[in-house]
Design an enzyme around this catalytic site. Structure first.
Site, mmCIF file in Angstrom:
data_model
loop_
_atom_site.group_PDB
_atom_site.id
_atom_site.type_symbol
_atom_site.label_atom_id
_atom_site.label_comp_id
_atom_site.label_asym_id
_atom_site.label_seq_id
_atom_site.Cartn_x
_atom_site.Cartn_y
_atom_site.Cartn_z
ATOM 1 N N ASP A 270 4.296 -13.122 0.026
ATOM 2 C CA ASP A 270 5.530 -12.779 -0.694
ATOM 3 C C ASP A 270 6.776 -13.378 -0.040
ATOM 4 O OD1 ASP A 270 3.539 -11.136 -1.675
ATOM 5 O OD2 ASP A 270 4.802 -9.350 -1.799
ATOM 6 N N GLY B 263 9.511 -11.288 -8.331
ATOM 7 C CA GLY B 263 10.684 -10.525 -8.763
ATOM 8 C C GLY B 263 11.583 -10.156 -7.590
ATOM 9 N N ASP B 264 10.975 -9.874 -6.452
ATOM 10 C CA ASP B 264 11.772 -9.531 -5.254
ATOM 11 C C ASP B 264 12.521 -10.764 -4.753
ATOM 12 O OD1 ASP B 264 10.425 -7.100 -5.454
ATOM 13 O OD2 ASP B 264 8.888 -7.706 -4.007
ATOM 14 N N GLY C 52 12.129 -16.735 -17.641
ATOM 15 C CA GLY C 52 13.435 -16.737 -16.975
ATOM 16 C C GLY C 52 13.974 -15.317 -16.888
ATOM 17 N N ILE D 128 8.346 -0.518 -11.389
ATOM 18 C CA ILE D 128 7.411 0.587 -11.673
ATOM 19 C C ILE D 128 5.982 0.104 -11.439
ATOM 20 C CG2 ILE D 128 6.542 2.183 -13.437
ATOM 21 C CD1 ILE D 128 9.339 2.124 -14.703
ATOM 22 N N ARG D 129 5.278 0.774 -10.549
ATOM 23 C CA ARG D 129 3.875 0.445 -10.248
ATOM 24 C C ARG D 129 3.023 1.600 -10.778
ATOM 25 N NH1 ARG D 129 6.108 -3.688 -9.579
ATOM 26 N NH2 ARG D 129 6.390 -4.878 -7.662
ATOM 27 N N SER E 212 7.945 -4.501 -1.324
ATOM 28 C CA SER E 212 9.066 -5.020 -2.116
ATOM 29 C C SER E 212 10.390 -5.079 -1.349
ATOM 30 C CB SER E 212 9.225 -4.162 -3.376
ATOM 31 O OG SER E 212 10.360 -4.579 -4.074
HETATM 32 O O1 KDG Z 1 6.884 -6.824 -5.568
HETATM 33 C C1 KDG Z 1 5.838 -7.134 -4.667
HETATM 34 C C2 KDG Z 1 5.272 -5.865 -4.156
HETATM 35 O O2 KDG Z 1 4.660 -5.201 -5.229
HETATM 36 C C3 KDG Z 1 4.263 -6.050 -3.055
HETATM 37 O O3 KDG Z 1 4.840 -6.657 -1.933
HETATM 38 C C4 KDG Z 1 3.606 -4.767 -2.643
HETATM 39 O O4 KDG Z 1 5.457 -3.314 -2.260
HETATM 40 C C5 KDG Z 1 4.434 -3.534 -2.838
HETATM 41 C C6 KDG Z 1 3.951 -2.550 -3.786
HETATM 42 O O5 KDG Z 1 4.210 -1.373 -3.538
HETATM 43 O O6 KDG Z 1 3.353 -2.926 -4.797
#
Ligand code: KDG
Length: 308
Positions: A288, A251-252, A225, A161-162, A32
């Protein structure tokens, strides 16, 4: 801008469907904060990256690629652990959705630590930027973000948030602590993340709950949007309907383009309109960073789309 995070190598499925049946993968440089950095540079401003990659072919690939994009990679260290990887599975089981599958535990990027954050580098920046991903990958990376944010008041943060990296409770506690200790100038978030952070999915109500932590809030709403909140006012910029290849990194693209344009003196509203173009182009290809536009491309897009 100075940004801290983990550069990852992305292995994107060339065909849609479950990865067990995908035979071809395409390699890209991602992560990101690296995406933010390149988007920022495409709009004419400089970006320094603080982080670590492995002393391996993927690490060299990442450094050479980012250097080629104009990123200052002087503060990207080579580490003895491997460069982190992730695969992308596309359109399965949810059409138009991309799923990231990580191979990054113990990676070089996760070894980012406060000692990597040099005071003079961060203090001198127009903006210091990071994301929830960097708070999630390790305690030392989290401490590095807290240190960087303590050194410069011109801060921006994307909640990103992942949920494969931490639980909603862990995310809420770490992100809200950072925002309480170090309120930001720009907060970039979306309704999924605001549900975790403040229990609210309505963009207007979520932004009211977050406004004490940020001067400007961007609430991304996927293909619809994004809304912008500032000084009690609200502005909505609609998305465009285009063929979608892979939404990863959109989003980035939006955030990096927006931050670069406001740094150059664009109004918040115009910067958001232009940033939406960047994220629109981003979803049309795999990778990306490859489709991140500069000003002429954004203006051509707007001129041509206007005719339709
Ligand atoms: O926003 C895109 C990112 O999710 C991707 O490039 C991978 O950095 C990343 C992640 O940790 O998910």
């Amino acid at each position: 801008m100075v940004t801290l995070g983990e550069i990852l190598i992305e292995l994107n499925a060339v065909t849609s469907g479950p990865l067990r049946h995908v035979n071809y993968f395409e390699k890209h440089v991602a992560g990101s904060e690296a995406n933010y950095c390149v988007a920022f540079i495409r709009l004419g401003n400089g970006c320094t990256y603080i982080g670590r990659v492995g002393r391996d072919e993927f690490g060299y690939n990442a450094i050479e690629w980012l250097r080629g994009k104009g990123v200052n990679v002087e503060h990207v260290k080579l580490d003895e652990n491997p460069t982190g990887l992730f695969f992308i599975q596309r359109n399965y089981p949810v059409p138009l959705h991309s799923e990231s599958i990580y191979y990054r535990k113990g990676s070089a990027g996760s070894k980012l630590s406060p000692e990597d954050v040099k005071e003079d580098v961060v203090r001198g920046a127009d903006l210091v930027h990071s994301t929830g991903i960097t708070l999630a990958i390790s305690n030392s990376a989290r401490d590095a973000v807290f240190k960087a944010f303590s050194l410069n008041e011109r801060r921006s943060f994307d909640t990103n948030i992942r949920l494969k990296l931490w639980t909603p409770e862990e995310a809420r506690s770490a992100i809200m602590k950072l925002l309480r200790d170090y309120p930001v100038k720009y907060l970039i978030t979306d309704v999924d993340d605001s549900r975790i952070l403040v229990g609210e999915t309505d963009p207007d109500r979520a932004s009211t709950l977050l406004k004490e932590y940020a001067e400007v809030i961007i609430m991304k709403q996927g293909p619809r949007g994004a809304s912008l909140y500032h000084d009690g006012g609200r502005y909505f910029s609609p998305g465009y309907s285009v063929p979608v290849e892979d939404v990863t990194g959109a989003g980035d693209a939006l955030g990096g383009t927006f931050l670069s344009l406001v740094t150059s003196g664009f109004s918040l509203e115009k910067a958001l309109d232009y940033a939406i173009v960047s994220s629109t182009l981003n979803v049309m290809i795999r990778g990306d960073q490859e489709n991140l536009p500069g000003l002429p491309e954004i203006e051509t897009f707007l001129r041509e789309m206007d005719k339709k």
